[in-house]
Design a protein around this motif. Structure first.
Motif, PDB file in Angstrom:
ATOM      1  N   HIS A 218      18.668   6.452 -78.449  1.00  0.00           N
ATOM      2  CA  HIS A 218      20.163   6.387 -79.573  1.00  0.00           C
ATOM      3  C   HIS A 218      21.360   6.269 -79.097  1.00  0.00           C
ATOM      4  CE1 HIS A 218      16.866   4.442 -81.687  1.00  0.00           C
ATOM      5  NE2 HIS A 218      17.688   3.905 -82.597  1.00  0.00           N
ATOM      6  N   ARG A 219      21.042   6.776 -77.295  1.00  0.00           N
ATOM      7  CA  ARG A 219      22.811   8.131 -76.816  1.00  0.00           C
ATOM      8  C   ARG A 219      24.081   6.800 -77.163  1.00  0.00           C
ATOM      9  NH1 ARG A 219      25.489  10.415 -72.274  1.00  0.00           N
ATOM     10  NH2 ARG A 219      24.918  12.150 -72.030  1.00  0.00           N
ATOM     11  N   ASN A 220      24.737   7.476 -78.161  1.00  0.00           N
ATOM     12  CA  ASN A 220      25.831   6.607 -78.743  1.00  0.00           C
ATOM     13  C   ASN A 220      27.231   7.657 -78.798  1.00  0.00           C
ATOM     14  OD1 ASN A 220      25.044   7.395 -81.123  1.00  0.00           O
ATOM     15  ND2 ASN A 220      23.707   5.422 -81.297  1.00  0.00           N
ATOM     16  N   ASN A 221      27.879   7.388 -79.735  1.00  0.00           N
ATOM     17  CA  ASN A 221      29.042   8.019 -80.306  1.00  0.00           C
ATOM     18  C   ASN A 221      28.439   9.611 -81.237  1.00  0.00           C
ATOM     19  OD1 ASN A 221      30.702   5.942 -78.529  1.00  0.00           O
ATOM     20  ND2 ASN A 221      31.759   5.142 -80.156  1.00  0.00           N
ATOM     21  N   SER A 222      27.113   9.246 -81.379  1.00  0.00           N
ATOM     22  CA  SER A 222      26.696  10.222 -82.506  1.00  0.00           C
ATOM     23  C   SER A 222      25.647  10.773 -81.793  1.00  0.00           C
ATOM     24  CB  SER A 222      26.226   9.846 -83.409  1.00  0.00           C
ATOM     25  OG  SER A 222      27.610   8.688 -84.549  1.00  0.00           O
ATOM     26  N   VAL A 223      26.107  12.533 -81.743  1.00  0.00           N
ATOM     27  CA  VAL A 223      25.366  13.352 -80.739  1.00  0.00           C
ATOM     28  C   VAL A 223      24.518  13.927 -82.271  1.00  0.00           C
ATOM     29  CG1 VAL A 223      25.342  15.117 -79.011  1.00  0.00           C
ATOM     30  CG2 VAL A 223      27.140  13.018 -79.175  1.00  0.00           C
ATOM     31  N   LEU A 224      22.639  14.267 -81.265  1.00  0.00           N
ATOM     32  CA  LEU A 224      22.055  15.148 -82.746  1.00  0.00           C
ATOM     33  C   LEU A 224      22.145  16.825 -81.362  1.00  0.00           C
ATOM     34  CD1 LEU A 224      18.987  12.585 -83.559  1.00  0.00           C
ATOM     35  CD2 LEU A 224      20.917  13.827 -85.036  1.00  0.00           C
ATOM     36  N   ASP A 225      22.695  17.482 -82.034  1.00  0.00           N
ATOM     37  CA  ASP A 225      22.611  18.980 -80.790  1.00  0.00           C
ATOM     38  C   ASP A 225      21.798  19.672 -81.747  1.00  0.00           C
ATOM     39  OD1 ASP A 225      25.548  17.749 -80.183  1.00  0.00           O
ATOM     40  OD2 ASP A 225      26.873  19.121 -81.498  1.00  0.00           O
ATOM     41  N   ASP A 226      21.529  19.619 -82.997  1.00  0.00           N
ATOM     42  CA  ASP A 226      20.449  20.527 -83.245  1.00  0.00           C
ATOM     43  C   ASP A 226      19.531  20.355 -84.237  1.00  0.00           C
ATOM     44  OD1 ASP A 226      20.882  23.743 -82.297  1.00  0.00           O
ATOM     45  OD2 ASP A 226      22.972  23.034 -82.977  1.00  0.00           O
ATOM     46  N   ILE A 227      18.297  19.689 -84.450  1.00  0.00           N
ATOM     47  CA  ILE A 227      17.864  19.085 -84.759  1.00  0.00           C
ATOM     48  C   ILE A 227      16.157  20.037 -85.558  1.00  0.00           C
ATOM     49  CG2 ILE A 227      16.022  17.433 -85.064  1.00  0.00           C
ATOM     50  CD1 ILE A 227      17.209  15.900 -82.827  1.00  0.00           C
ATOM     51  N   VAL A 228      16.899  20.309 -86.877  1.00  0.00           N
ATOM     52  CA  VAL A 228      15.109  21.237 -87.419  1.00  0.00           C
ATOM     53  C   VAL A 228      13.929  20.631 -88.304  1.00  0.00           C
ATOM     54  CG1 VAL A 228      14.847  23.211 -89.311  1.00  0.00           C
ATOM     55  CG2 VAL A 228      17.371  22.655 -88.059  1.00  0.00           C
ATOM     56  N   ILE A 229      13.151  20.884 -87.357  1.00  0.00           N
ATOM     57  CA  ILE A 229      11.999  19.910 -88.265  1.00  0.00           C
ATOM     58  C   ILE A 229      11.202  20.749 -89.100  1.00  0.00           C
ATOM     59  CG2 ILE A 229       9.948  18.638 -87.043  1.00  0.00           C
ATOM     60  CD1 ILE A 229      11.909  18.964 -84.760  1.00  0.00           C
TER      61      ILE A 229
END
Length: 239
Positions: A218-229
């Motif tokens: 899902h590489r689009n205009n929204s970027v997930l920099d940090d993902i806390v799981i």
């Protein structure tokens, strides 16, 4: 499944509890993967299992020349590189007052320096990719301090800072840098770092791998920099 079709991915720590599952998930989704680890026997076994879409390279990632050779081998075998996944890491559960210099420096070499060395080695190829990503398995220990894990936590805080700066410095090259902060994951390493956790209280490696697939597909205009799981047994307000 072809969510990652035509992508070429390097995975470090490829035979580890999280790394090996990531590799299987990437291949299942159509990617070509270069497995990197110091454990040759495990690399051969995993490579034989997964077939023609994987290659492997045996070496110590704390050696800059090894990292450069990995990048060169990737270019030779696959012709390009789209994604670097930094999954290599070691843990230590020990009171800080008892940690030796040798233990401390080993943690920093593997958990932090290898991340930097691989990024430096892979930079030119990533810069040429139309969809370049660097994903690092940082751990929730890079967000919260944990008892008797001071040395390990300090490396993960350092890795977080390192990748935060890389994200800024590589912005103009359109190389996206993502940090994953999973809580305890059911792996042999987690038993060292979090021996207090009971069975079925932790995240599954497969869940981490699926999140990576989501980020890459899902590489689009929204970027997930940090993902806390967070594991479901841990309240959102708990550390």
């Amino acid at each position: 499944m072809n969510a990652l079709k035509d992508k070429v991915i390097i995975v470090t720590g490829a035979t580890g509890g999280i790394g090996s599952v990531i590799v299987r998930e990437m291949v299942k989704n159509g990617a070509k993967v270069l497995l990197c680890d110091i454990n040759e026997e495990a690399l051969v076994k995993l490579s034989d299992e997964l077939g023609e879409n994987v290659k492997y390279y045996v070496g110590n990632l704390c050696d800059k020349k090894v990292c450069e050779n990995i990048a060169a081998y990737c270019k030779k075998e696959f012709g390009k590189l789209d994604t670097l996944i930094n999954s290599a890491g070691v843990a230590l559960r020990k009171p800080l007052l008892e940690v030796t210099k040798e233990e401390f420096m080993k943690l920093y070499e593997i958990n932090v320096y290898s991340n930097l060395a691989m990024t430096q080695a892979c930079y030119e190829m990533l810069k040429e990719s139309e969809n370049a990503d660097i994903i690092s398995i940082v751990s929730s220990s890079g967000v919260y301090p944990h008892y008797h894990q001071g040395a390990y936590c300090s490396t993960k805080f350092a890795q977080k800072a390192l990748n935060g700066v890389l994200n800024i410095e590589l912005f103009e090259d359109d190389i996206r840098v993502h940090n994953l902060y999973p809580s305890a994951v059911e792996t042999p390493m987690a038993k060292i770092a979090r021996g207090d956790l009971k069975e079925n209280m932790s995240c599954k490696p497969e869940e981490i791998a699926e999140i990576i697939t989501f980020v890459l597909s899902h590489r689009n205009n929204s970027v997930l920099d940090d993902i806390v799981i967070r594991r479901y047994t841990k309240r959102p307000d708990e550390m």
